[in-house]
Design an enzyme around this catalytic site. Structure first.
Site, PDB file in Angstrom:
ATOM      1  N   MET A   1      24.149   8.716   1.292  1.00  0.00           N
ATOM      2  CA  MET A   1      24.038   9.937   2.219  1.00  0.00           C
ATOM      3  C   MET A   1      24.259  10.246   3.536  1.00  0.00           C
ATOM      4  SD  MET A   1      23.784  13.224   1.847  1.00  0.00           S
ATOM      5  CE  MET A   1      22.563  13.516   0.275  1.00  0.00           C
TER       6      MET A   1
ATOM      7  N   LYS B   1     -16.732  -1.213   6.158  1.00  0.00           N
ATOM      8  CA  LYS B   1     -18.211  -2.420   4.538  1.00  0.00           C
ATOM      9  C   LYS B   1     -19.045  -2.119   4.564  1.00  0.00           C
ATOM     10  CE  LYS B   1     -17.753  -6.870   3.734  1.00  0.00           C
ATOM     11  NZ  LYS B   1     -16.860  -8.372   4.108  1.00  0.00           N
TER      12      LYS B   1
ATOM     13  N   PHE C   1     -11.482  -7.559  14.200  1.00  0.00           N
ATOM     14  CA  PHE C   1     -10.015  -7.835  13.385  1.00  0.00           C
ATOM     15  C   PHE C   1     -10.115  -6.627  11.871  1.00  0.00           C
ATOM     16  CE2 PHE C   1      -8.593 -10.427   9.557  1.00  0.00           C
ATOM     17  CZ  PHE C   1      -7.579 -10.241   9.822  1.00  0.00           C
ATOM     18  N   GLN C   2      -8.309  -6.441  12.632  1.00  0.00           N
ATOM     19  CA  GLN C   2      -7.799  -5.217  11.227  1.00  0.00           C
ATOM     20  C   GLN C   2      -9.206  -4.178  11.973  1.00  0.00           C
ATOM     21  OE1 GLN C   2      -7.683  -6.682   7.403  1.00  0.00           O
ATOM     22  NE2 GLN C   2      -6.163  -8.281   7.753  1.00  0.00           N
TER      23      GLN C   2
ATOM     24  N   GLU D   1       0.808  -1.193   0.218  1.00  0.00           N
ATOM     25  CA  GLU D   1      -0.219   0.573   0.395  1.00  0.00           C
ATOM     26  C   GLU D   1       0.882   1.464   0.029  1.00  0.00           C
ATOM     27  OE1 GLU D   1      -0.381  -3.288   1.756  1.00  0.00           O
ATOM     28  OE2 GLU D   1      -2.311  -3.461   1.389  1.00  0.00           O
TER      29      GLU D   1
HETATM   30  C1  LIG Z   1      12.836   5.596   4.606  1.00  0.00           C
HETATM   31  C2  LIG Z   1      14.053   6.146   5.166  1.00  0.00           C
HETATM   32  N1  LIG Z   1      14.565   6.075   6.111  1.00  0.00           N
HETATM   33  C3  LIG Z   1      16.036   6.564   6.570  1.00  0.00           C
HETATM   34  C4  LIG Z   1      16.347   8.126   5.377  1.00  0.00           C
HETATM   35  C5  LIG Z   1      17.742   8.343   6.011  1.00  0.00           C
HETATM   36  N2  LIG Z   1      18.475   8.270   5.094  1.00  0.00           N
HETATM   37  C6  LIG Z   1      18.181   9.407   3.727  1.00  0.00           C
HETATM   38  S1  LIG Z   1      19.665   9.021   3.108  1.00  0.00           S
HETATM   39  C7  LIG Z   1      19.682   7.847   3.234  1.00  0.00           C
HETATM   40  C8  LIG Z   1      20.541   6.741   2.446  1.00  0.00           C
HETATM   41  C9  LIG Z   1      20.050   6.249   0.808  1.00  0.00           C
HETATM   42  O1  LIG Z   1      21.106   5.398   0.141  1.00  0.00           O
HETATM   43  P1  LIG Z   1      20.655   5.497  -0.696  1.00  0.00           P
HETATM   44  O2  LIG Z   1      19.423   5.134  -1.495  1.00  0.00           O
HETATM   45  O3  LIG Z   1      21.739   3.535  -1.751  1.00  0.00           O
HETATM   46  O4  LIG Z   1      20.895   6.945  -1.973  1.00  0.00           O
HETATM   47  P2  LIG Z   1      22.901   7.028  -2.229  1.00  0.00           P
HETATM   48  O5  LIG Z   1      22.669   8.636  -0.284  1.00  0.00           O
HETATM   49  O6  LIG Z   1      23.707   5.590  -1.860  1.00  0.00           O
HETATM   50  O7  LIG Z   1      22.504   7.777  -3.049  1.00  0.00           O
HETATM   51  C10 LIG Z   1      19.177   7.016   4.588  1.00  0.00           C
HETATM   52  C11 LIG Z   1      18.976   6.019   4.901  1.00  0.00           C
HETATM   53  C12 LIG Z   1      15.026   8.354   5.574  1.00  0.00           C
HETATM   54  N3  LIG Z   1      15.043   9.542   4.157  1.00  0.00           N
HETATM   55  N4  LIG Z   1      14.066   7.770   4.910  1.00  0.00           N
END
Ligand SMILES: Cc1ncc(C[n+]2csc(CCOP(=O)(O)OP(=O)(O)O)c2C)c(N)n1
Ligand SMILES: [Mg+2]
Length: 569
Positions: free
Chosen positions: A470, A162, A112-113, A50
């Site tokens: 990042m 529902k 439920f749910q 979802e």
């Molecule tokens: C749902 C979620 N969890 C954690 C983060 C924290 N976060 C920001 S950027 C990042 C790394 C992203 O890695 P990737 O998709 O491989 O991109 P890259 O930076 O390597 O280009 C994380 C863990 C986030 N923004 N969103």
């Protein structure tokens, strides 16, 4: 004529012009799904999770400007929508999220749910309804779509038990809404407009910073007209990208944490900042006390709650950006700022975006430039969240509003694939490229099955650096390279794609980049390129967290500079 609740839902969707929705069924939605085939006008796309439905509706809405519709069953289906609803809320995306609820006699019994989804989403929806009466459904739908798309857009939830779908009622779709408490400001106050025009006419170093509000308002043409009439340079926020053509002589790119050096220098030097449809997010302001320190500020925004929220402004103008800019155009004098523009061009020479430096490895910046060239800047580009997102913002040159689709406010990893899917469904004539990170991609990778089943022909470029890049970059710069929980293994994405019935190639060398992009574009159907990029490349410029924009750093410096020693809160 009497209709069932389920029929009324479908009739209402059609009355609102909905021809596609993204959903996933469950017990309480069975009356709806049983009825749906009576309405072949509505294309239902079955997602695999979802969250994917909500992001797809979001991507669809951003790409088309229409309201995106997603649907989930009660309980876990509904809670799986939450991230996607929050994402749409923070980026002001028009969305109607439909959830099934347990039948009325079971509400409050921990059935439920059963989950109180309207309670859970209260702070992240523009409005929400629990439809307790079949006879009220049509009015609720009319209002929900109206609220979602008007004013500052946002997600509206309708939770439907529902048995409300099973009961019958007279169906008449209202032709208007009556919402006395819901007022949408239109044109700005004339006195404020005059004061602003006076400041603009007198300014020596005016600068426009434009945000997503310009795109939402459909005011790109007005922005261009204003900038050209008064020769005012334009910078944007992340979500403002595309609202002003980035190949225009007055464009100085994106400002903020990973903005261009010259945009941040412009912010430092301007004497009048005209902020249009933007909300002074901390990623764009940096340290507030160092934000546009020499400038008076005019703030044009539809939402009065944004005025003075983060930054004190001198002249607020509350109104629809398009209407305000049209009115402003009439009272502004033509002017030129030759010296100021020369100064900015000098900044641009001194602080260019570093991109294609020679490297034995494969640089994401290079790939993005090549993607720009191959698509003539004419694609819709969707991203995940991380370094690849920032490189895309920096190195693809966006010409049009709605061509850059990215999760700004919430920064939701996993947004990319489903959002790209939604964008392509909404704009099938457009090439849609997903530029994703290996981490982000793995968060919603299951939607590859949706692409395959519905033959949604997006092209996917995974910037595979083997890291949550990042976060690794922050560990590199601020935590002594203590790379904990950021090295990331991944499956062979080409094989995964193949298993889903999607073609793909792996690219490890620079010479292979262009042919792979050509192959992807020539391929009829979705296609994936797994780019094995330089693992420890960092995004520059960067404004360190807590610093002022002017303290941006550019190239990886060998010596440890003052900001690197700073302890980060
Ligand atoms: C749902 C979620 N969890 C954690 C983060 C924290 N976060 C920001 S950027 C990042 C790394 C992203 O890695 P990737 O998709 O491989 O991109 P890259 O930076 O390597 O280009 C994380 C863990 C986030 N923004 N969103
Ligand atoms: Mg990565």
């Amino acid at each position: 004529m009497k209709k069932t609740g389920a029929q009324i839902i479908c009739e209402s969707l059609i009355a609102e012009g909905v021809d596609v929705m993204f959903g996933f069924p469950g017990g309480v939605l069975l009356p709806f799904y049983d009825t749906l085939p009576q309405y072949p006008q509505i294309r239902h796309i079955l997602v695999r999770h979802e969250q994917g439905a909500a992001h797809a509706a979001d991507g669809y809405a951003r790409a088309t400007g229409k309201v995106g519709v997603c649907m989930a069953t009660s309980g876990p289906g509904a809670t799986n929508l939450v991230t996607g609803i929050a994402n749409a809320y923070l980026d002001s995306v028009p969305m109607v999220a439909l959830t099934g609820q347990v039948a009325r006699p079971f509400i409050g019994k921990d059935a439920f749910q059963e989950i109180d989804i309207s309670g859970i989403t209260l702070p992240i929806t523009k409005h929400s309804y629990v439809a307790m009466d079949t006879g009220a459904l049509a009015k609720i739908f009319k209002e929900a779509f109206y609220i979602a798309r008007t004013g500052r857009p946002g997600p509206v939830l309708i939770d439907i038990p529902k048995d409300v779908m099973q009961d019958s009622a007279e169906f008449n779709y209202p032709d208007r809404v009556s919402l006395p408490g819901y007022k949408i400001p239109t044109s700005g106050h004339p006195t404020q407009l005059k004061l602003a025009a006076k400041l603009i006419n007198e300014a020596k170093r005016p600068l426009i910073i434009a945000g997503r509000g310009v795109i939402i308002s459909g005011a790109s043409a007005e922005l261009k007209q204003l900038a050209e009439k008064s020769q005012i340079p334009v910078i944007t926020t992340l979500l403002g990208i595309g609202c002003f053509p980035e190949n225009h002589v007055l464009s100085y790119g994106m400002a903020g944490m990973h903005g261009t050096g010259y945009a941040n220098k412009a912010l430092e030097e301007t004497d009048l900042l005209i902020a249009i449809g933007m909300r002074f997010d901390d990623r764009v302001t940096g340290k507030i006390s160092g934000f546009a320190p020499k400038a008076k500020i005019i703030h044009i925004d539809l939402d009065p709650a944004e005025i003075g929220k983060n930054v004190n402004v001198d002249i607020p103008i509350v109104g629809d950006v398009k209407a305000v800019l049209q009115a402003m155009h009439k009272i502004l004098e033509s002017s030129r700022h030759i010296e100021w523009i020369r100064q900015l061009d000098e900044f641009r020479k001194l602080h260019p975006l570093t991109d294609v430096r020679e490297s034995s490895g494969l640089l994401p910046q290079y790939i993005i430039r090549k993607l720009y060239e191959a698509t003539n800047g004419d694609a819709i580009v969707v991203t995940g969240v991380g370094q690849h997102q920032m490189w895309t913002a920096q190195h693809y040159i966006f010409h049009e509003p709605d061509s850059f689709i990215s999760s700004g406010g919430l920064g939701t990893m996993g947004f990319g694939l489903p959002a790209a899917m939604g964008a392509k469904v909404g704009r099938p004539e457009k090439a849609v490229w997903l530029i994703d990170g290996d981490g982000s991609f793995q968060m919603t990778i299951q939607e590859l099955a949706t692409l395959a089943q519905d033959n949604i022909a997006i092209k996917i470029a995974v910037m595979n650096n083997g890291y949550l890049g990042m976060v690794r970059q922050w560990q590199d710069l601020f935590y002594k390279k203590n790379y904990v929980a950021t090295p990331l293994s991944c499956p062979d994405f080409v094989k995964v794609a193949e298993a889903y019935g999607i073609a793909g190639v792996k690219v490890t060398r620079r010479e292979e980049v262009e042919p792979a992009i050509e192959q992807a574009m020539a391929h009829d159907g979705p296609f994936l390129i797994n780019f094995m990029v330089e693992p420890e490349e960092n995004v520059f410029p960067m404004v360190p967290p807590g610093a002022s924009n002017i303290e941006f750093i550019e190239e990886p410096k060998k010596e440890v500079t003052a900001w690197q020693r700073r302890s980060i809160p």
